[in-house]
Design an enzyme around this catalytic site. Structure first.
Site, PDB file in Angstrom:
ATOM      1  N   CYS A  96       3.343  -7.697  -7.746  1.00  0.00           N
ATOM      2  CA  CYS A  96       2.699  -6.988  -6.555  1.00  0.00           C
ATOM      3  C   CYS A  96       1.041  -6.910  -6.817  1.00  0.00           C
ATOM      4  CB  CYS A  96       3.408  -5.832  -6.141  1.00  0.00           C
ATOM      5  SG  CYS A  96       2.661  -4.770  -4.824  1.00  0.00           S
TER       6      CYS A  96
ATOM      7  N   CYS B  36      -1.427   1.597  -5.933  1.00  0.00           N
ATOM      8  CA  CYS B  36       0.079   1.883  -6.368  1.00  0.00           C
ATOM      9  C   CYS B  36       0.038   2.169  -7.954  1.00  0.00           C
ATOM     10  CB  CYS B  36       1.312   1.075  -6.110  1.00  0.00           C
ATOM     11  SG  CYS B  36       2.660   1.611  -6.175  1.00  0.00           S
TER      12      CYS B  36
ATOM     13  N   CYS C  60       4.698  -2.873 -10.428  1.00  0.00           N
ATOM     14  CA  CYS C  60       5.509  -4.260 -10.335  1.00  0.00           C
ATOM     15  C   CYS C  60       4.863  -5.341 -10.654  1.00  0.00           C
ATOM     16  CB  CYS C  60       6.350  -4.132  -8.828  1.00  0.00           C
ATOM     17  SG  CYS C  60       6.831  -2.872  -8.651  1.00  0.00           S
TER      18      CYS C  60
ATOM     19  N   CYS D 192       3.915  -9.297   2.746  1.00  0.00           N
ATOM     20  CA  CYS D 192       4.109  -8.327   1.593  1.00  0.00           C
ATOM     21  C   CYS D 192       3.518  -8.583   0.266  1.00  0.00           C
ATOM     22  CB  CYS D 192       5.563  -8.128   1.431  1.00  0.00           C
ATOM     23  SG  CYS D 192       6.601  -7.460   2.764  1.00  0.00           S
TER      24      CYS D 192
ATOM     25  N   CYS E 165       2.994  -2.078   9.778  1.00  0.00           N
ATOM     26  CA  CYS E 165       3.293  -1.895   8.392  1.00  0.00           C
ATOM     27  C   CYS E 165       2.234  -0.830   7.835  1.00  0.00           C
ATOM     28  CB  CYS E 165       3.164  -3.242   7.603  1.00  0.00           C
ATOM     29  SG  CYS E 165       3.509  -2.976   5.796  1.00  0.00           S
TER      30      CYS E 165
ATOM     31  N   GLU F 247      -5.340  -0.917   3.941  1.00  0.00           N
ATOM     32  CA  GLU F 247      -4.956  -1.978   4.938  1.00  0.00           C
ATOM     33  C   GLU F 247      -3.826  -1.625   5.708  1.00  0.00           C
ATOM     34  OE1 GLU F 247      -7.009  -5.794   3.049  1.00  0.00           O
ATOM     35  OE2 GLU F 247      -5.134  -5.426   2.325  1.00  0.00           O
TER      36      GLU F 247
END
Ligand code: SAH
Ligand code: SF4
Length: 350
Positions: A120, A113, A117, A335, A106, A93
């Site tokens: 996230c 990933c 974290c 985010c 962005c 995305e």
């Protein structure tokens, strides 16, 4: 598709070598770049200043597009989330954000990933693969196609899915293409790379390309940071700040520290004061990011009053501290809300 050369993977210099190896004069690279980035043409047959033979050869041996745009979803605040499918079926995305005179894209650097974290969504389902330079660059080409006649992309941020410095080589190559005159011609001052804090790569990046750096700090003490971000066990806060302090910044440029505000975790006045002590003497801006919630997430956004108080403490200590407006939360585009786990059937167009 994979046995043909993806031309958006090549920097202008690499493209020159490639056309020469194909027995063509070097100026063909310039012609191709003008078609690909200047006019956004993907079909070699439409590149009318190339010879018929070369066009036929290119059709067999190369391709321009790396991504297929599957859908665009628009939030009430104007934020547009673009879903792209990659050649192997994976999804990424990218998000177009309107902020006054600025129009920011962005971009993602990886599928998923690996850094996990705790706050996230992208990190929750792990890392699938790195993106190629072409797949990074093509997000910008794809986003440009969505723009209205009056719109122009002004800024790029590596704040989508993935950790850009963990895909160092392809990200640097993409930046080279994004900033080349005959590429997408962005100034390095208009590109910001956000990192979880990979210390050796931060140093390496500063020696390689002068893009702006944003560092995800998110805590003012190592214990809290380790609880939120496992990377802190490898590169602890002190080590991260030391490398940031020594970075050779261009004149008038500052490093951005991103600080996520999570209800009851790192949002107390004491944490704000500690952050101010920690960043004393830095040429820095602090960007406070109120936590964006998502279904099944462990954390909550702090009440607005606590966010304002945190900001005020930093400002009283003479820091530039801004609060990032949450954009695109209505379409899960803010985010930390991006994910690669899209079913083919969930991707409906517009
Ligand atoms: N991997 C890089 C860049 C992508 S994440 C990094 O971690 O910096 C971009 C920013 O979004 C980071 O500052 C990240 O910490 C933040 N973020 C992640 N999840 C979030 C959430 N749920 N709400 C708000 N910001 C989040
Ligand atoms: Fe990865 Fe950045 Fe999300 Fe952490 S915040 S899991 S590094 S994308």
């Amino acid at each position: 598709m994979r046995d043909v050369a993806p031309l958006k993977n090549l920097t202008p210099t690499e493209l020159e070598t490639w056309v020469q190896e194909a027995g063509q004069p070097v100026y063909r690279a310039k012609q191709l770049l003008k078609w690909i980035y200047g006019r956004d043409v993907e079909n070699f047959q439409a590149m009318t200043d190339l010879s018929k033979d070369f066009r036929a050869w290119l059709t067999r041996k190369a391709h321009v597009s790396c991504l297929r745009r599957e859908s665009v979803v628009t939030d009430v605040d104007g934020t547009r989330k673009l879903l792209f499918r990659l050649w192997d079926g994976e999804c990424i995305e990218s998000v177009l954000i309107n902020e006054g005179a600025r129009l920011t894209l962005c971009i993602s650097s990886q599928v998923g990933c690996a850094y996990g974290c705790r706050f996230c969504l992208t990190g929750q389902s792990g890392w699938r693969r790195d993106l190629s330079a072409g797949e990074i660059v093509d997000q910008v080409c794809g986003a440009r196609r969505e723009l209205g006649p009056e719109e122009r992309l002004t800024n790029l941020v590596f704040m989508g899915m993935g950790e850009p410095l963990a895909n160092f080589h392809q990200v640097v190559k993409a930046i080279e293409i994004l900033t080349a005159d005959l590429g997408l011609n962005f100034s390095t001052r208009k590109i910001t790379l956000s990192t979880v804090g990979l210390v050796p790569e931060i140093e390496r990046l500063s020696r390689t390309v002068p893009v702006k750096l944003a560092v995800s700090l998110h805590a003012a003490d190592s214990d809290t940071r380790s609880r939120l971000m496992p990377i802190n066990n490898r590169y602890p806060l002190e080590q991260l700040l030391e490398v940031c302090y020594r970075l050779p910044l261009p004149p008038r440029q500052r490093i951005t520290f991103e600080y996520l505000l999570i209800d009851g975790v790192n949002d107390s006045p004491a944490a704000a004061r500690q952050l101010a002590r920690l960043l004393k003497g830095f040429r820095a801006k602090i960007n406070l990011i109120p936590f964006n919630e998502y279904p099944g997430g462990l954390y909550r956004r702090p009440p607005s009053i606590r966010i304002a108080e945190f900001q005020q403490i930093l400002q009283e200590k003479h820091f530039t501290a801004t609060v990032r407006q949450s954009r695109g939360a209505g379409i899960m585009a803010a985010c930390g809300q991006l994910t690669h786990s899209h079913q083919a059937s969930s991707a409906s167009s517009d």
